[in-house]
Design an enzyme around this catalytic site. Structure first.
Site, PDB file in Angstrom:
ATOM      1  N   ARG A 176       0.830  -1.215   0.000  1.00  0.00           N
ATOM      2  CA  ARG A 176       0.000   0.000   0.000  1.00  0.00           C
ATOM      3  C   ARG A 176       0.865   1.266   0.000  1.00  0.00           C
ATOM      4  O   ARG A 176       0.490   2.275   0.588  1.00  0.00           O
ATOM      5  CB  ARG A 176      -0.970   0.044   1.191  1.00  0.00           C
ATOM      6  CG  ARG A 176      -2.059  -1.002   1.152  1.00  0.00           C
ATOM      7  CD  ARG A 176      -3.233  -0.595   2.053  1.00  0.00           C
ATOM      8  NE  ARG A 176      -3.985  -1.753   2.486  1.00  0.00           N
ATOM      9  CZ  ARG A 176      -4.040  -2.185   3.738  1.00  0.00           C
ATOM     10  NH1 ARG A 176      -3.377  -1.550   4.696  1.00  0.00           N
ATOM     11  NH2 ARG A 176      -4.742  -3.241   4.047  1.00  0.00           N
ATOM     12  N   ARG A 231      -3.639   5.720   0.946  1.00  0.00           N
ATOM     13  CA  ARG A 231      -4.275   6.922   1.497  1.00  0.00           C
ATOM     14  C   ARG A 231      -3.350   7.775   2.356  1.00  0.00           C
ATOM     15  O   ARG A 231      -3.670   8.934   2.628  1.00  0.00           O
ATOM     16  CB  ARG A 231      -5.509   6.513   2.314  1.00  0.00           C
ATOM     17  CG  ARG A 231      -6.731   6.205   1.463  1.00  0.00           C
ATOM     18  CD  ARG A 231      -7.887   5.765   2.322  1.00  0.00           C
ATOM     19  NE  ARG A 231      -7.704   4.409   2.813  1.00  0.00           N
ATOM     20  CZ  ARG A 231      -8.498   3.824   3.706  1.00  0.00           C
ATOM     21  NH1 ARG A 231      -9.508   4.493   4.215  1.00  0.00           N
ATOM     22  NH2 ARG A 231      -8.279   2.582   4.103  1.00  0.00           N
ATOM     23  N   ARG A 250      -8.083  11.030  -5.271  1.00  0.00           N
ATOM     24  CA  ARG A 250      -9.331  10.383  -4.858  1.00  0.00           C
ATOM     25  C   ARG A 250     -10.418  11.397  -4.515  1.00  0.00           C
ATOM     26  O   ARG A 250     -11.605  11.065  -4.537  1.00  0.00           O
ATOM     27  CB  ARG A 250      -9.054   9.486  -3.650  1.00  0.00           C
ATOM     28  CG  ARG A 250      -8.461   8.157  -4.025  1.00  0.00           C
ATOM     29  CD  ARG A 250      -9.481   7.199  -4.654  1.00  0.00           C
ATOM     30  NE  ARG A 250     -10.346   6.644  -3.621  1.00  0.00           N
ATOM     31  CZ  ARG A 250     -11.622   6.912  -3.478  1.00  0.00           C
ATOM     32  NH1 ARG A 250     -12.209   7.755  -4.303  1.00  0.00           N
ATOM     33  NH2 ARG A 250     -12.340   6.365  -2.519  1.00  0.00           N
ATOM     34  N   ASP A 275      -6.627  -3.526  -7.445  1.00  0.00           N
ATOM     35  CA  ASP A 275      -7.289  -4.139  -6.299  1.00  0.00           C
ATOM     36  C   ASP A 275      -7.468  -5.624  -6.565  1.00  0.00           C
ATOM     37  O   ASP A 275      -7.728  -6.029  -7.709  1.00  0.00           O
ATOM     38  CB  ASP A 275      -8.656  -3.490  -6.044  1.00  0.00           C
ATOM     39  CG  ASP A 275      -9.245  -3.942  -4.713  1.00  0.00           C
ATOM     40  OD1 ASP A 275     -10.008  -4.932  -4.716  1.00  0.00           O
ATOM     41  OD2 ASP A 275      -8.946  -3.329  -3.676  1.00  0.00           O
ATOM     42  N   TYR A 321     -13.902 -13.570   0.090  1.00  0.00           N
ATOM     43  CA  TYR A 321     -14.615 -12.322  -0.188  1.00  0.00           C
ATOM     44  C   TYR A 321     -15.928 -12.594  -0.916  1.00  0.00           C
ATOM     45  O   TYR A 321     -16.988 -12.065  -0.547  1.00  0.00           O
ATOM     46  CB  TYR A 321     -13.752 -11.390  -1.039  1.00  0.00           C
ATOM     47  CG  TYR A 321     -13.040 -10.312  -0.266  1.00  0.00           C
ATOM     48  CD1 TYR A 321     -13.749  -9.301   0.383  1.00  0.00           C
ATOM     49  CD2 TYR A 321     -11.657 -10.284  -0.198  1.00  0.00           C
ATOM     50  CE1 TYR A 321     -13.097  -8.306   1.083  1.00  0.00           C
ATOM     51  CE2 TYR A 321     -10.991  -9.285   0.500  1.00  0.00           C
ATOM     52  CZ  TYR A 321     -11.716  -8.304   1.144  1.00  0.00           C
ATOM     53  OH  TYR A 321     -11.071  -7.317   1.841  1.00  0.00           O
TER      54      TYR A 321
END
Length: 654
Positions: free
Chosen positions: A333, A337, A346, A382, A458
């Site tokens: 990552r 963010r 974003r 992703d 998932y």
């Protein structure tokens, strides 16, 4: 290894006026050769009629909010008004309104008057942050708002206040002018034209305007812009970066926090690397004024030659367990963010739009490498994008993460899944192609996918889970349906990853983030055969990294996967885990991501602990035990990367 800590002799020009001595010392301290070319001065308005009018209306209780934009302006306003009104009366009148300080400097100036600001706007202190702060804390609809302006009027900001229903009055108190002596500025312009400068530091928008204004006045504007094509432009913050863009120029570096010290320190850290890249781009015909990262052209050599350079990069050597000059590091990552660049992007588009726009995938991927100085890039994507091509509806919602609209929880649901079409993920392959072309050949590019168990969990659970009762339930209740689903995912993932490799990925990482919920027996029976099949079908010359969390009880089985590199989380001792895995595999890991919230000394201490346990053994890639957390301070990430490079370099030399 190149130094990550200093300008290392680069010629650095700053256009600061009031803090010229301070910035000169900082440049020298960080190993640069400084040139100070003052570019502006604040000139008080001789007869500040608007300020006097504002004061009278303030005494008449005509204002609800006072926005103070600068410390200099706040002091200049108080000084001007004191010539006509008693200071104590002025302070008393200001107390009756809501005061908004654009950052710490006007807040400090208010405190000098014995006043405490009601609202302080956070970094990076642009007018957009002012608006956001007002939207979050203070409804200005129907209110009368005074704005202490500085330099030039910000019409866009005033208009946005008016749109929110405020009655707005601008209060100018000083304007910007050129310095009385512009000879240093002229000399800097000639030096830039003659390629005599390496780095330009801009600490305000007006410095850019005045630099170009003087060049234009001297008939040198076009020559200056040509010189800028081979010079690093470092911007202190978003407003300055926007001004550069307005003149058709690009900021090559902008720190996370708009402070002079951060600007100099971080530009020193990456300056040589960025300058090398910009000069190579210019030599290869790229217009480096107003460019972006994906337009980079490193060379015109054959693809085979460039691939050979990448294969001999430090990351790829570590994957093959070859001796390296220092320990390579990248972070899961790393384009997430915690990065300002990512958050800004974003704020304009959705997560799915970002994932499905190849140019933006590439830009985000490369920006992380440029900013952090890591040894490998990982394509921005992703793990769940693959499920859409199997006929599974996927959505990402703010604050809730990914959701599967119709979870797959039965044999019938598994049977309804469509055959995987590799072309459905063309945007990922295109993003990899763009990234690999624009990425330094010395930096490896990692492609990735979710491992079959984690993706299966998932699509069965429908979202994140704590106990995986639906996934495990299907596995125990209907092993055939489970294996059918795993086979479909294994086949699709194999095709997907090989297409990533064909598009330019140099290595592959399989994320099995949830596999630690399984017992060794269940892993061996229900998961390992599929992982082995998947890895066996990946092109032989491409390293595969298999990463999972909570896998300490599974390591002896995981080594049977034939993965080239095993990623470890922070719950295991790296040396003991490596003993279990055996000498054939390389190891990646394994600092606790939360460590990056500690102070730099503690971060270094814990990184040193891991490096000492590895003791220079070939095949170690430093990483976190999971991804970088969203609120992680960027400065702490930089400290970790620099320490790993420097400390491991000394260890290898010794």
């Amino acid at each position: 290894m190149e130094s990550n800590f200093t300008f290392d002799g680069l010629r650095v020009t700053a256009f600061e006026s009031r803090r010229a001595k301070e910035i000169e010392k900082l440049i020298s301290y960080h190993g640069g050769i400084p040139r100070i070319a003052p570019s502006m001065r604040e000139i008080p308005i001789a007869e500040p009629k608007e300020a006097f009018k504002f004061a009278q209306e303030l005494f008449d209780n005509r204002y609800d909010v006072l926005i103070l934009m600068t410390g200099v302006g706040t002091r200049a306003l108080a000084k001007a008004l004191k010539t006509k009104y008693p200071l104590d009366e002025l302070v008393a009148a200001i107390k009756e309104v809501t005061t908004v300080a654009r950052g710490p400097k006007p807040a400090r100036a208010l405190r000098e008057l014995g006043l405490k600001p009601d609202v302080i706007v956070p970094e990076p202190n642009t007018w957009r942050e002012i608006l956001k702060t007002l939207d979050d804390n203070l409804d200005v609809k129907g209110k009368s708002v005074a704005v202490q302006e500085y330099g030039v009027s910000n019409g866009e900001f005033l208009e946005e206040l008016s749109k929110r229903g405020a009655s707005v009055k601008a209060v100018p108190i000083y304007r910007w002018g050129l310095p009385e002596d512009i000879v240093p500025l002229k000399k800097a312009i000639y030096s830039i034209i003659d390629n005599g400068e390496d780095v330009l530091l801009f600490t305000s928008s007006q410095q850019i305007r005045h630099l170009l204004q003087v060049a234009d006045r001297e008939g040198l504007l076009e020559e200056l812009k040509k010189g800028l094509k081979q010079t690093i432009l470092a911007s202190i913050g978003p407003a300055t970066t926007e001004t550069l863009k307005g003149f058709g120029l690009s900021a090559d570096y902008e720190p996370d926090s708009p402070k002079m010290g951060n600007l100099i320190r971080e530009t020193a850290r990456r300056g040589n690397n960025l300058l090398k890249r910009k000069k190579i781009a210019y030599e290869n015909g790229v217009n480096t004024n107003g460019w972006n990262r994906i337009e980079m052209v490193w060379d015109h050599r054959s693809e085979e030659t460039r691939k050979e350079i990448t294969q001999n990069s430090i990351f790829m050597k570590a994957c093959r367990k070859e001796k390296t000059d220092y320990t390579p590091i990248w972070l899961m990552r790393q384009a997430g963010r915690f990065m300002r660049e990512y958050r800004e992007l974003r704020g304009k588009i959705s997560f799915m739009e970002l994932c499905k726009t190849p140019e933006l995938e590439a830009e985000v991927t490369i920006s992380a490498v440029d900013r952090l100085g890591v040894d490998a890039a990982i394509i921005f994507s992703d793990i769940l994008l693959i499920v859409e091509s199997l006929g599974i509806d996927l959505e990402f919602s703010n604050g809730e993460g990914p959701r599967i609209k119709r979870p797959v929880r039965s044999a019938k649901a598994v049977a309804r899944l469509t055959d995987f079409d590799p072309e459905s993920l063309k945007f990922v392959y295109d993003g990899i192609k763009i990234t690999r072309r624009a990425l330094d050949p010395q930096i490896a590019l990692i492609g990735f996918a979710g491992a079959p168990f984690t993706v299966a969990s998932y699509v069965i659970e429908g979202r994140g889970s704590r106990n995986y009762e639906n996934a495990k339930g299907l596995m125990y209740r209907d092993p055939k349906a489970w294996n059918d689903l795993m086979q479909k995912l294994t086949h699709a993932t194999q095709l997907y990853l090989n297409r990533q490799i064909e598009s330019g990925a140099d290595a592959i990482q399989l994320f099995d983030s949830w596999v630690g919920c399984l017992s060794p027996h269940d892993y061996k029976e229900f998961v390992l055969p599929h992982v082995k099949t998947l890895i066996d079908g990946i092109k032989d010359d491409v390293p595969v990294i298999l990463f999972g969390t909570g896998t300490s009880s599974l390591l002896e089985l995981i080594k049977e996967s034939e993965s080239h590199v095993i990623g470890l989380d922070w719950r295991v001792d790296i040396d003991k885990a490596w003993e279990l895995l055996g000498s054939k595999v390389a190891v990646q890991g394994n600092l606790d991501p939360v460590t990056l919230f500690a102070n730099p000394e503690e971060i270094k201490k814990r990184a040193r602990f891991i490096l000492d346990k590895v003791d220079g053994r070939p095949g170690h890639i430093f990483n976190l035990g999971h991804g970088v957390l969203p609120r992680t301070p960027v400065d702490n990430v930089l400290a970790l990367i620099d320490f790993v490079h420097a400390y491991s370099d000394r260890k290898h030399i010794l």
